[in-house]
Design an enzyme around this catalytic site. Sequence first.
Site, PDB file in Angstrom:
ATOM      1  N   LYS A 248       0.810  -1.227   0.000  1.00  0.00           N
ATOM      2  CA  LYS A 248       0.000   0.000   0.000  1.00  0.00           C
ATOM      3  C   LYS A 248       0.843   1.277   0.000  1.00  0.00           C
ATOM      4  O   LYS A 248       0.450   2.277  -0.610  1.00  0.00           O
ATOM      5  CB  LYS A 248      -0.967   0.002   1.180  1.00  0.00           C
ATOM      6  CG  LYS A 248      -2.105  -0.997   1.039  1.00  0.00           C
ATOM      7  CD  LYS A 248      -3.102  -0.834   2.169  1.00  0.00           C
ATOM      8  CE  LYS A 248      -4.322  -1.700   1.958  1.00  0.00           C
ATOM      9  NZ  LYS A 248      -5.383  -1.442   2.961  1.00  0.00           N
TER      10      LYS A 248
ATOM     11  N   GLY B  62      -6.030   3.890  17.881  1.00  0.00           N
ATOM     12  CA  GLY B  62      -5.074   3.454  16.876  1.00  0.00           C
ATOM     13  C   GLY B  62      -4.500   4.623  16.094  1.00  0.00           C
ATOM     14  O   GLY B  62      -5.057   5.726  16.094  1.00  0.00           O
TER      15      GLY B  62
ATOM     16  N   ASP C 124     -10.656   3.408   1.575  1.00  0.00           N
ATOM     17  CA  ASP C 124     -11.008   3.118   2.964  1.00  0.00           C
ATOM     18  C   ASP C 124     -11.768   4.281   3.587  1.00  0.00           C
ATOM     19  O   ASP C 124     -12.595   4.081   4.487  1.00  0.00           O
ATOM     20  CB  ASP C 124      -9.758   2.824   3.799  1.00  0.00           C
ATOM     21  CG  ASP C 124      -9.192   1.444   3.533  1.00  0.00           C
ATOM     22  OD1 ASP C 124      -9.942   0.579   3.028  1.00  0.00           O
ATOM     23  OD2 ASP C 124      -8.002   1.217   3.825  1.00  0.00           O
TER      24      ASP C 124
END
Length: 278
Positions: A68, A129, A103
């Site tokens: 990615k 996160g 996303d």
Amino acid sequence: MAEPKAACVIGWPVGHSRSPLIHNYWIKQHGLDAEYRREAVPPEQFKDFITHLAARGYVGANVTVPHKQAALAVSEPDERARAVGAVNTLWLDGGRLRSTNTDVEGFIGNLDATAPSWDRGLQSALVLGAGGAARAVVFGLLERGIGRILLVNRTAERAAALLTQFGDRVVLARWSDLDELVAEARLLVNTTSLGMAGQPPLTIDLARLSPDAVVSDLVYAPLETALLAAARSRGLRAVDGLGMLLHQAGGGFQRWFGVRPQVTEALRAQVEADLISK
């Protein structure tokens, strides 16, 4: 006779990817002369592979781990991909290799579909996160106009990088204060691997969450994480990670094949059955 349009998912390994199941479902549903395949490509061959996508018969591709970040450097990324720092969708546009990160739309689209009006009057969100998924979530929330995002990560240095990138609407907080922080947010999002099959559990007390709060967990294996089960037991709206996986797929499909597919209960049931059978 023209060759069918083809796209693929590129990863190393790539056998676990559910993308072929999703995209081939849509291809069949819309009666397209098209194919979607898996391509296992090691890191040292990745640049050569995607710079010759057309020669390999592809109009575009999805990119999964570990490629990615590499895809960002060898394509023309849009604002979302640059902000997230990773690419998951590539497409050819007049000879140019363009890229984005779906996303962002996957996360927001899943919330819109599963918890309608989740953002009405929402002032603060709590995000757990600081990896690539967290960047996509933070970007999407800021884009939607959420005024304040409390960001909590087990490694403070990694979280600080998001503050530098996204500015003062992102506020860093300590993991040790998590149980107190939930009282300040009406949206809680877990982007960590905690609670995933084979990983340590995510331990968090939801007692102080507002009764109209929404809890989102990006983990989809298991489908019902302990966090989501705890949220539902308190009567809160719970949003699982499978919906994000499905919603993020539509943007690439539209770019490659010219059709905007819909995420339906029938598609979800098929992917759920595949997850459960593994």
